[in-house]
Design an enzyme around this catalytic site. Structure first.
Site, PDB file in Angstrom:
ATOM      1  CD  GLN A  75       2.285  -5.979   2.656  1.00  0.00           C
ATOM      2  OE1 GLN A  75       3.241  -5.244   2.846  1.00  0.00           O
ATOM      3  NE2 GLN A  75       0.838  -5.404   2.770  1.00  0.00           N
ATOM      4  N   GLY A 116     -13.989  -6.691   2.166  1.00  0.00           N
ATOM      5  CA  GLY A 116     -12.893  -7.285   1.756  1.00  0.00           C
ATOM      6  C   GLY A 116     -12.459  -8.521   2.744  1.00  0.00           C
ATOM      7  CB  THR A 117     -12.680 -11.827   2.638  1.00  0.00           C
ATOM      8  OG1 THR A 117     -12.349 -11.940   1.137  1.00  0.00           O
ATOM      9  CG2 THR A 117     -14.203 -11.436   2.587  1.00  0.00           C
ATOM     10  N   GLY A 118      -9.446 -10.418   2.844  1.00  0.00           N
ATOM     11  CA  GLY A 118      -7.760 -11.036   2.572  1.00  0.00           C
ATOM     12  C   GLY A 118      -7.056 -10.693   4.256  1.00  0.00           C
ATOM     13  CB  CYS A 167      -1.029  -0.022   1.158  1.00  0.00           C
ATOM     14  SG  CYS A 167      -0.080  -0.021   2.731  1.00  0.00           S
ATOM     15  CD  GLU A 204       3.637  -1.859   7.208  1.00  0.00           C
ATOM     16  OE1 GLU A 204       2.314  -2.392   6.965  1.00  0.00           O
ATOM     17  OE2 GLU A 204       3.996  -1.162   6.053  1.00  0.00           O
TER      18      GLU A 204
END
Length: 447
Positions: free
Chosen positions: A122, A191-193, A47, A116
């Site tokens: 990621q 969202g569901t991730g 992001c 974070e």
């Protein structure tokens, strides 16, 4: 040679980062397939950053320039961005600087919110994607695996990120001034991730119990059943918006999932709440910026959130950067050791070949039993003799003196061409190479 092209929240606008996150997933594959000198590519898109890690076969400046230009043009074409704007926003790192940067990134030291939690995952997923697409290389594998190992060390040995800091947590911190009582707040999660799961955990930490979930991709029912939530069907999406105090979007969809039309229709429904806060954590942008102009609506997006990032926790960050620096130094030392492997292998082979020739000559004249005893002793002796120069060669490599090792082997033993094989051999991992050397010495010593 490794290079990194990075556009992040420090040197690029969120609009550019948003565009780069769309349509560039296949570029790494085409770069490797179509380029004469790009041997591997891993793309990291989050992001607040877009980065391409490339393994190029040409160490000269011209090769780096060609790789950067080709990558910039490919990413520009895939994302619809202006190539000039993209060039201006890219920072290019080469050689040792790539490891320093990725280790810091994976440990959360370069994020909008320092420390974070999501970035480590990621980074791992970026490598997994490259494996699936067949775009990784041995150097990139080693780099990303060491980055993940480093981030785990930072997490366990420092206080960085100990509170589970993330953009989701920061967004909810900023929302505190708009929410009177979290326990009575009605939330719609879109969202569901992975980010949805992180956001859900942060909401529950604040005492939120009335949470509904909607998925643009149709995964809401399964997610809701697993998390103990109420799933919103597609037909009930606008009704759910109308009766939500807070709407949080964190979908990976590449198109807007909450449009101005959706919100306009929702606020016109009977029983619609007069005011609502919309938090957009998506990249690409999940929410049409025009919703901010609809009465009773406040929009909190990534760009706004980044402006309110808290000051770094200086002690924790300092400790973390020290660990990252040590890890990067060890990674560089390991690469340096790998570079002298050809010289060590050549020297070992040369001495054992001489020994084998002498043993063959002795076998043709002497007693077999006595010859076997002497052979074992001689092999052990050569192994002992080789140990010190092998260790010293790796020590010199760590000091940046690999050229002296090659020169010594070639000068003293006449083993020409050793350095010429260095570029190919150095791509192998330093630790497996060292283990192979030791194992071969052992086998020869034991006969």
């Amino acid at each position: 040679m490794l290079i990194c092209l990075t556009a992040n929240h420090r040197n690029a606008s969120f609009d550019l980062l948003e565009k780069l996150s769309v349509g560039t997933s296949d570029v790494a594959k085409s770069l490797v397939a179509e380029s004469d000198f790009v041997q591997g590519a891993v793309v990291l898109a989050t992001c607040n950053r877009f980065e391409a890690y490339l393994d190029i076969d040409e160490p000269l400046t011209a090769g780096v320039s060609l790789a950067v230009e080709q990558a910039a043009e490919s990413f520009s074409a895939a994302s619809g961005t202006d190539v000039g704007e993209l060039r201006d926003s890219l920072t290019v790192l080469c050689g040792d600087g790539v490891a320093d940067h990725l280790f810091a990134v994976s440990s959360g030291l370069e994020s909008v919110v320092v420390g974070e939690d999501e970035i480590a995952g990621q980074v791992k997923r970026a490598l997994t994607t490259a494996r699936v697409e067949g775009t990784t290389s041995s150097d990139l594998e080693r780099l990303f695996q060491r980055a993940s190992h480093t981030s785990r060390g930072v997490k366990t040995k420092t206080g960085l990120g100990g509170a589970g800091r993330s953009l989701a947590r920061l967004a909810l911190d900023l929302a505190e001034s708009r929410v009177t009582d979290w326990a009575r707040t009605r939330v719609l999660l879109v969202g569901t991730g992975q980010y949805a799961r992180v956001t859900l955990a942060n909401l529950r930490d604040r005492g939120v119990t009335d949470i509904r979930v909607f998925s643009p991709s149709g995964r809401a029912v399964a997610f809701a059943a697993k998390q103990g939530l109420e799933a919103v069907p597609a037909a009930g999406y606008r009704d759910a918006i109308a009766t939500a105090d807070v709407v949080i979007t964190c979908s990976t969809a590449e198109t807007v999932v909450l449009s101005a039309d959706d919100l306009t229709a929702a606020v016109a429904l009977p029983g619609a709440f007069e005011r609502r806060l919309i938090i957009d954590l998506g990249l690409p942008r999940n929410v049409d910026p025009a919703v901010a102009g609809i009465g009773g609506t406040e929009l909190l997006d990534l760009e706004t959130i980044s402006l309110h990032a808290p000051l770094d926790e200086l002690n924790a960050e300092s400790d973390a950067r020290a660990l990252v620096g040590e890890a990067a130094a060890e990674y560089r030392a390991g690469k340096a050791e790998a570079e002298v492997t050809p010289a060590v292998v050549a020297l070992r082979s040369h001495l054992f070949d001489l020994l084998d020739a002498e043993i063959d000559r002795a076998r043709s004249h002497g007693d077999t039993t006595e010859t076997e005893r002497i052979e074992r002793a001689l092999r052990h002796l050569v192994g002992v003799i080789l140990h010190s120069p092998s260790v010293r060669a790796r020590e010199l490599a760590r000091e940046g003196r690999a050229d002296e090792v090659f020169a010594a082997v070639e000068t003293l033993f006449g083993l020409g061409g050793v350095a010429a094989t260095n570029a190919d051999t150095a791509r192998a991992d330093a630790e497996p190479a060292a283990e192979a050397v030791a194992l071969d010495d052992y086998r020869r010593a034991e006969g």
